[in-house]
Each structure stands twice: as structure tokens, then as C-alpha cells.
Write a protein that holds these residues in place. Structure first.
Motif, PDB file in Angstrom:
ATOM      1  N   THR A 198      19.096  47.379  43.939  1.00  0.00           N
ATOM      2  CA  THR A 198      19.687  48.671  44.462  1.00  0.00           C
ATOM      3  C   THR A 198      20.946  49.064  44.032  1.00  0.00           C
ATOM      4  OG1 THR A 198      17.849  48.980  46.238  1.00  0.00           O
ATOM      5  CG2 THR A 198      19.710  50.610  46.263  1.00  0.00           C
ATOM      6  N   GLN A 199      21.516  50.098  43.518  1.00  0.00           N
ATOM      7  CA  GLN A 199      22.693  50.397  43.036  1.00  0.00           C
ATOM      8  C   GLN A 199      23.500  50.673  44.490  1.00  0.00           C
ATOM      9  OE1 GLN A 199      24.174  49.830  39.782  1.00  0.00           O
ATOM     10  NE2 GLN A 199      22.229  48.914  39.462  1.00  0.00           N
ATOM     11  N   ILE A 200      24.837  49.810  44.581  1.00  0.00           N
ATOM     12  CA  ILE A 200      25.690  50.174  45.556  1.00  0.00           C
ATOM     13  C   ILE A 200      27.211  50.192  45.177  1.00  0.00           C
ATOM     14  CG2 ILE A 200      23.917  49.625  47.556  1.00  0.00           C
ATOM     15  CD1 ILE A 200      26.403  46.936  46.554  1.00  0.00           C
ATOM     16  N   ASN A 201      28.008  50.221  45.797  1.00  0.00           N
ATOM     17  CA  ASN A 201      29.288  50.157  45.770  1.00  0.00           C
ATOM     18  C   ASN A 201      29.905  48.973  46.814  1.00  0.00           C
ATOM     19  OD1 ASN A 201      29.968  51.931  43.457  1.00  0.00           O
ATOM     20  ND2 ASN A 201      29.436  53.525  44.949  1.00  0.00           N
ATOM     21  N   LEU A 202      30.804  48.082  46.236  1.00  0.00           N
ATOM     22  CA  LEU A 202      31.577  47.416  47.431  1.00  0.00           C
ATOM     23  C   LEU A 202      32.870  47.650  47.466  1.00  0.00           C
ATOM     24  CD1 LEU A 202      30.240  43.736  46.005  1.00  0.00           C
ATOM     25  CD2 LEU A 202      29.649  45.237  48.173  1.00  0.00           C
ATOM     26  N   ALA A 203      33.615  47.597  48.374  1.00  0.00           N
ATOM     27  CA  ALA A 203      34.901  47.947  48.654  1.00  0.00           C
ATOM     28  C   ALA A 203      35.755  47.150  49.580  1.00  0.00           C
ATOM     29  CB  ALA A 203      35.201  49.504  49.010  1.00  0.00           C
ATOM     30  N   VAL A 204      36.934  46.894  49.649  1.00  0.00           N
ATOM     31  CA  VAL A 204      37.496  46.256  50.693  1.00  0.00           C
ATOM     32  C   VAL A 204      38.577  47.023  51.199  1.00  0.00           C
ATOM     33  CG1 VAL A 204      39.304  45.164  48.757  1.00  0.00           C
ATOM     34  CG2 VAL A 204      38.809  43.910  50.954  1.00  0.00           C
ATOM     35  N   THR A 205      38.801  46.971  52.662  1.00  0.00           N
ATOM     36  CA  THR A 205      39.681  47.718  53.377  1.00  0.00           C
ATOM     37  C   THR A 205      40.821  46.666  54.180  1.00  0.00           C
ATOM     38  OG1 THR A 205      38.599  48.100  55.068  1.00  0.00           O
ATOM     39  CG2 THR A 205      38.314  49.552  53.428  1.00  0.00           C
ATOM     40  N   HIS A 206      41.374  47.181  55.149  1.00  0.00           N
ATOM     41  CA  HIS A 206      42.090  46.341  56.091  1.00  0.00           C
ATOM     42  C   HIS A 206      41.163  45.558  56.879  1.00  0.00           C
ATOM     43  CE1 HIS A 206      41.211  50.106  58.185  1.00  0.00           C
ATOM     44  NE2 HIS A 206      41.414  49.400  59.508  1.00  0.00           N
ATOM     45  N   MET A 207      39.919  46.094  57.222  1.00  0.00           N
ATOM     46  CA  MET A 207      39.257  45.554  58.331  1.00  0.00           C
ATOM     47  C   MET A 207      38.118  44.428  57.486  1.00  0.00           C
ATOM     48  SD  MET A 207      36.921  48.782  59.416  1.00  0.00           S
ATOM     49  CE  MET A 207      36.108  49.973  58.248  1.00  0.00           C
ATOM     50  N   GLY A 208      38.018  44.548  56.371  1.00  0.00           N
ATOM     51  CA  GLY A 208      36.917  43.708  55.661  1.00  0.00           C
ATOM     52  C   GLY A 208      36.220  44.423  54.372  1.00  0.00           C
ATOM     53  N   THR A 254      25.332  41.515  42.817  1.00  0.00           N
ATOM     54  CA  THR A 254      25.614  41.399  41.259  1.00  0.00           C
ATOM     55  C   THR A 254      26.551  42.685  40.677  1.00  0.00           C
ATOM     56  OG1 THR A 254      23.374  40.441  41.240  1.00  0.00           O
ATOM     57  CG2 THR A 254      24.422  41.199  39.129  1.00  0.00           C
ATOM     58  N   MET A 255      27.516  42.189  40.128  1.00  0.00           N
ATOM     59  CA  MET A 255      28.360  43.190  39.306  1.00  0.00           C
ATOM     60  C   MET A 255      28.200  42.977  37.843  1.00  0.00           C
ATOM     61  SD  MET A 255      31.780  42.583  41.946  1.00  0.00           S
ATOM     62  CE  MET A 255      32.238  44.256  41.969  1.00  0.00           C
ATOM     63  N   ALA A 256      28.951  44.017  37.308  1.00  0.00           N
ATOM     64  CA  ALA A 256      28.684  44.281  35.922  1.00  0.00           C
ATOM     65  C   ALA A 256      28.930  43.275  34.845  1.00  0.00           C
ATOM     66  CB  ALA A 256      29.435  45.392  35.365  1.00  0.00           C
ATOM     67  N   SER A 257      30.046  42.128  35.432  1.00  0.00           N
ATOM     68  CA  SER A 257      30.317  41.040  34.493  1.00  0.00           C
ATOM     69  C   SER A 257      31.204  40.213  35.518  1.00  0.00           C
ATOM     70  CB  SER A 257      31.308  41.542  33.333  1.00  0.00           C
ATOM     71  OG  SER A 257      32.448  41.990  33.962  1.00  0.00           O
ATOM     72  N   ARG A 258      31.410  38.760  34.730  1.00  0.00           N
ATOM     73  CA  ARG A 258      32.044  38.016  35.669  1.00  0.00           C
ATOM     74  C   ARG A 258      33.704  38.340  35.840  1.00  0.00           C
ATOM     75  NH1 ARG A 258      35.919  34.154  34.717  1.00  0.00           N
ATOM     76  NH2 ARG A 258      35.822  31.963  35.937  1.00  0.00           N
ATOM     77  N   ASP A 259      34.451  39.147  34.751  1.00  0.00           N
ATOM     78  CA  ASP A 259      35.428  39.394  34.958  1.00  0.00           C
ATOM     79  C   ASP A 259      35.714  40.686  36.185  1.00  0.00           C
ATOM     80  OD1 ASP A 259      36.766  37.963  32.963  1.00  0.00           O
ATOM     81  OD2 ASP A 259      36.052  39.262  31.330  1.00  0.00           O
ATOM     82  N   ALA A 260      34.718  41.412  36.026  1.00  0.00           N
ATOM     83  CA  ALA A 260      34.697  42.472  37.249  1.00  0.00           C
ATOM     84  C   ALA A 260      34.453  41.868  38.581  1.00  0.00           C
ATOM     85  CB  ALA A 260      33.419  43.458  37.052  1.00  0.00           C
ATOM     86  N   CYS A 261      33.458  40.730  38.666  1.00  0.00           N
ATOM     87  CA  CYS A 261      33.517  40.160  39.887  1.00  0.00           C
ATOM     88  C   CYS A 261      34.705  39.525  40.231  1.00  0.00           C
ATOM     89  CB  CYS A 261      32.150  39.253  39.735  1.00  0.00           C
ATOM     90  SG  CYS A 261      31.404  38.666  41.145  1.00  0.00           S
ATOM     91  N   LYS A 262      35.358  38.913  39.512  1.00  0.00           N
ATOM     92  CA  LYS A 262      36.708  37.844  39.783  1.00  0.00           C
ATOM     93  C   LYS A 262      37.517  38.854  40.176  1.00  0.00           C
ATOM     94  CE  LYS A 262      39.534  34.164  38.057  1.00  0.00           C
ATOM     95  NZ  LYS A 262      39.964  33.249  37.103  1.00  0.00           N
ATOM     96  N   ALA A 263      37.618  39.901  39.481  1.00  0.00           N
ATOM     97  CA  ALA A 263      38.807  41.004  39.798  1.00  0.00           C
ATOM     98  C   ALA A 263      38.727  41.416  41.293  1.00  0.00           C
ATOM     99  CB  ALA A 263      38.918  42.067  38.730  1.00  0.00           C
ATOM    100  N   PHE A 264      37.282  41.807  41.674  1.00  0.00           N
ATOM    101  CA  PHE A 264      37.226  42.390  43.138  1.00  0.00           C
ATOM    102  C   PHE A 264      37.459  40.959  43.895  1.00  0.00           C
ATOM    103  CE2 PHE A 264      34.298  42.948  46.679  1.00  0.00           C
ATOM    104  CZ  PHE A 264      34.706  44.289  47.285  1.00  0.00           C
ATOM    105  N   TRP A 265      37.097  39.725  43.699  1.00  0.00           N
ATOM    106  CA  TRP A 265      37.364  38.785  44.712  1.00  0.00           C
ATOM    107  C   TRP A 265      38.850  38.616  44.930  1.00  0.00           C
ATOM    108  CZ3 TRP A 265      39.890  34.001  43.259  1.00  0.00           C
ATOM    109  CH2 TRP A 265      39.825  33.242  44.211  1.00  0.00           C
ATOM    110  N   LYS A 266      39.426  38.734  43.991  1.00  0.00           N
ATOM    111  CA  LYS A 266      40.822  38.566  43.757  1.00  0.00           C
ATOM    112  C   LYS A 266      41.590  39.918  44.862  1.00  0.00           C
ATOM    113  CE  LYS A 266      42.130  36.346  39.599  1.00  0.00           C
ATOM    114  NZ  LYS A 266      42.743  36.362  38.306  1.00  0.00           N
TER     115      LYS A 266
END
Length: 332
Positions: A181-191, A238-250
Motif C-alpha cells: 500500500t502506498q503511504i508516506n513516512l515522515a519524522v517529527t520532534h516526537m518520532g 519500501t522506498m523508491a531507492s537505497r539513496d532515498a531510504c538512506k537520506a530519510f534514515w539520516k
């Protein structure tokens, strides 16, 4: 050419006389096509392949839960410009009422007190919202109420309205869950948040998360045992690519450090023969250090030059040079 990202960012903040610089960052499009933050501890030449073709954007990086924690008027003004840009680009979805109120506060700051003819002409020339033409009357209605407010007071009220919006400070990252299922991930001050469109469907507070990691293009959230008793121990997206995944992890690593740690994390010694995993870490003061420094210093706010349109009010005449803080609406 040998500078790390921190060198360029420090020069930018010095140019602006910015004290609370840790809330901001320089964003650019990587060679892989992802929007990423310039890393402070890494040489610029290792991050940017063609420097002449790269545009760095000075942007808000960390959105505090309460902008009242921002001590400097300049910091609040830069946050206001970020909200202004996000509204114009449709990145801050909100109700018509909230959108009209936010724009009316921007008008009060930029033009001064309500004047119907001037307001109408200004709204024709400048676009603050994608659907602005339908909200002109509401914007004028709210602007009438702000008589006497200074630009600084308008900024404070605008940020107070913005912080209550559902999508305040949220930068969605496209992904899919275990069922595809297509979703979005995001990060904020709380998690870490999971969103479907602009609706939050799950929140993983920092206290629930044991570890965040990525493997190729899979982003993994490992939960504490007492939490995982109610659901799976490890959640995979699952994200679009390894680079996109790593950027979000950072970005997650930096958000956690800035909002949760009491001080900047120390660097780990490098292994002599081989190392496993990323050595990436947050660099700079944490929010707690910023707040403590503000309480101890008790310094007067540094004067700054506010970028304005031509104002009808002598007391609000701008002293700025045109290039100090670029007007966002002209970029849009």
C-alpha cells in the motif's frame, strides 16, 4: 574545495547574523535526484559532484513543537518565510480559514495596517496560495483585525497558528508498507509518522523505537519488546531507492539527536581494519543546549534587516539590502 559542509553552512549563518542556526540547514538535489541535506562533517566534494550546477536552499530543518522556544526575532522571521514558501507551494495543506488567516498575518507584516485598495492590488501581484483567488475576501476580512500589530508580533501569531496545523513541520517521504500500500513516512520532534495522503495512520514515538536502520531500499523500525508484543517486532517499509531510504534514515537520526539528546553525540573511533554500518551522526547543539544557552546568555536580540515590500508606514521602512533575505514569493 577542501571544506566540509559545516564551513559553507557557517558562512551562510554568519552572513545572516543568525544565532539559533541549528534549526536550519542547506538542502540540495543529489546526483540520484533526491532532496538531501548538506552533511556538516563530510567534505563538500564528496557530496556534490557538479558544484556549478547545484542550488543550495537555506531552509528550516527542525520544527520545534512550540515556536515560542525561538528566542531571536530573526529566527522567527526565517520560520515565517519558510511557512510562507510552504503555503505558496502547497506543501502545508490546511483549511481555507487557516490559510486565509496565515496570509492576512503575512500582509500585516509586509504592508502594515489594512488598506483595501492596496491589499487588493498586492494580492493580484503576489501569490501566497495555490487557490488564492477564491480566498481574497477572507484574507481581507482577517487583515482588518490586525490593526496596530508590528511585523514581529505578526510573526509570533503566524507561527502560533501554523504549529496547530496537522501538517506543520511534516515533510512526506513516499514509501509502501508490507502489503504494497502506498503511504508516506515522515519524522517529527516526537518520532516517526506513517501517513496515508495527509492523514496520520500511525505514530511511533521515540520511546517505542529500539532501532532505526535501512537495508538497500528497505527502511526498518525495530520496536522495544513490550511494544512489539502488540504487533511485529520489526516493521519494514519500501522506498523508491537505497539513496532515498538512506537520506530519510539520516534525517531520522538527526531529528532524534536534536530533540531527544541533552548534548551533541560524540564521534566513534574508526575501526582499524574494517567497519560495519554508517558512521553518520548529528553535528551541532541540541535543542536542549540551545534553550539552556538562551537562558544563560540573556543577550539582547541582534538587529537585522527585514525584507519588505514598499510600505506606506514610515516606522516600518525597511533598511535592508535587497540580497539579505530573498523574498520567497518572487522565487515561486
Amino acid at each position: 574545495q577542501k571544506s566540509c559542509g559545516k564551513g559553507l553552512f557557517s558562512l551562510t549563518c554568519s552572513h545572516l547574523n543568525l544565532v539559533e542556526k541549528e534549526y536550519f540547514g542547506l538542502e540540495f538535489r543529489s546526483q540520484a535526484g533526491n532532496q538531501v541535506w548538506l552533511e556538516p562533517l563530510k567534505p563538500i566534494t564528496k557530496q556534490v559532484k557538479n558544484p556549478k550546477e547545484v542550488l543550495f536552499k537555506f531552509m528550516v530543518k527542525f520544527f520545534p513543537v512550540d515556536p515560542g522556544h525561538l528566542r531571536e526575532e530573526l529566527t522567527r522571521y526565517l520560520f515565517t518565510l519558510q511557512i510562507k514558501k510552504d503555503l505558496a507551494l502547497g506543501r502545508l495543506p490546511c483549511s481555507d480559514k487557516s490559510a486565509a488567516l496565515l496570509v492576512s498575518l503575512l500582509l500585516q507584516s509586509e504592508l502594515g495596517d489594512f488598506h483595501e485598495e492596496t491589499d487588493q492590488q498586492h494580492l493580484v501581484m503576489h501569490r501566497y496560495l495555490p487557490n488564492q483567488e477564491y480566498l481574497d475576501n477572507k484574507i481581507l476580512h482577517y487583515h482588518r483585525r490586525h490593526g496596530g500589530k508590528t511585523p514581529a508580533e505578526s510573526d509570533v501569531q503566524l507561527l502560533d497558528v501554523a504549529r496547530k496545523l496537522e501538517m506543520y513541520g511534516i515533510r512526506p517521504h513516499p514509501a509502501s508498507d508490507g502489503e504494497g500500500t502506498q503511504i508516506n513516512l515522515a519524522v517529527t520532534h516526537m518520532g516517526v509518522l506513517v501517513l496515508r495522503g495527509n492523514t496520520k495512520i500511525n505514530t511511533f514515538n521515540w520511546s517505542k523505537i529500539r532501532k532505526l536502520s535501512f537495508k538497500r531500499k528497505h527502511f526498518l523500525i525495530k520496536l522495544h519488546p513490550n511494544i512489539s508484543a502488540l504487533c511485529k517486532d520489526t516493521l519494514e517499509f519500501t522506498m523508491a531507492s537505497r539513496d532515498a531510504c538512506k537520506a530519510f534514515w539520516k534525517t531520522c537520526v538527526e531529528y532524534h539527536a536534536f530533540f531527544r539528546l541533552s548534548e551533541e553525540p560524540k564521534s566513534k573511533p574508526k575501526a582499524l581494519l574494517c567497519s560495519k554500518g554508517s558512521s553518520f551522526r548529528y553535528s551541532g547543539r541540541t535543542q536542549r543546549q540551545l534553550l539552556e544557552h538562551g537562558r544563560k546568555a540573556k543577550m539582547k536580540s541582534l538587529p537585522f534587516e527585514r525584507k519588505h515590500y514598499a510600505s506606506r508606514y514610515d516606522e516600518r521602512q525597511c533598511r535592508s539590502s535587497p540580497d539579505l533575505l530573498t523574498d520567497v514569493s518572487k522565487q515561486v
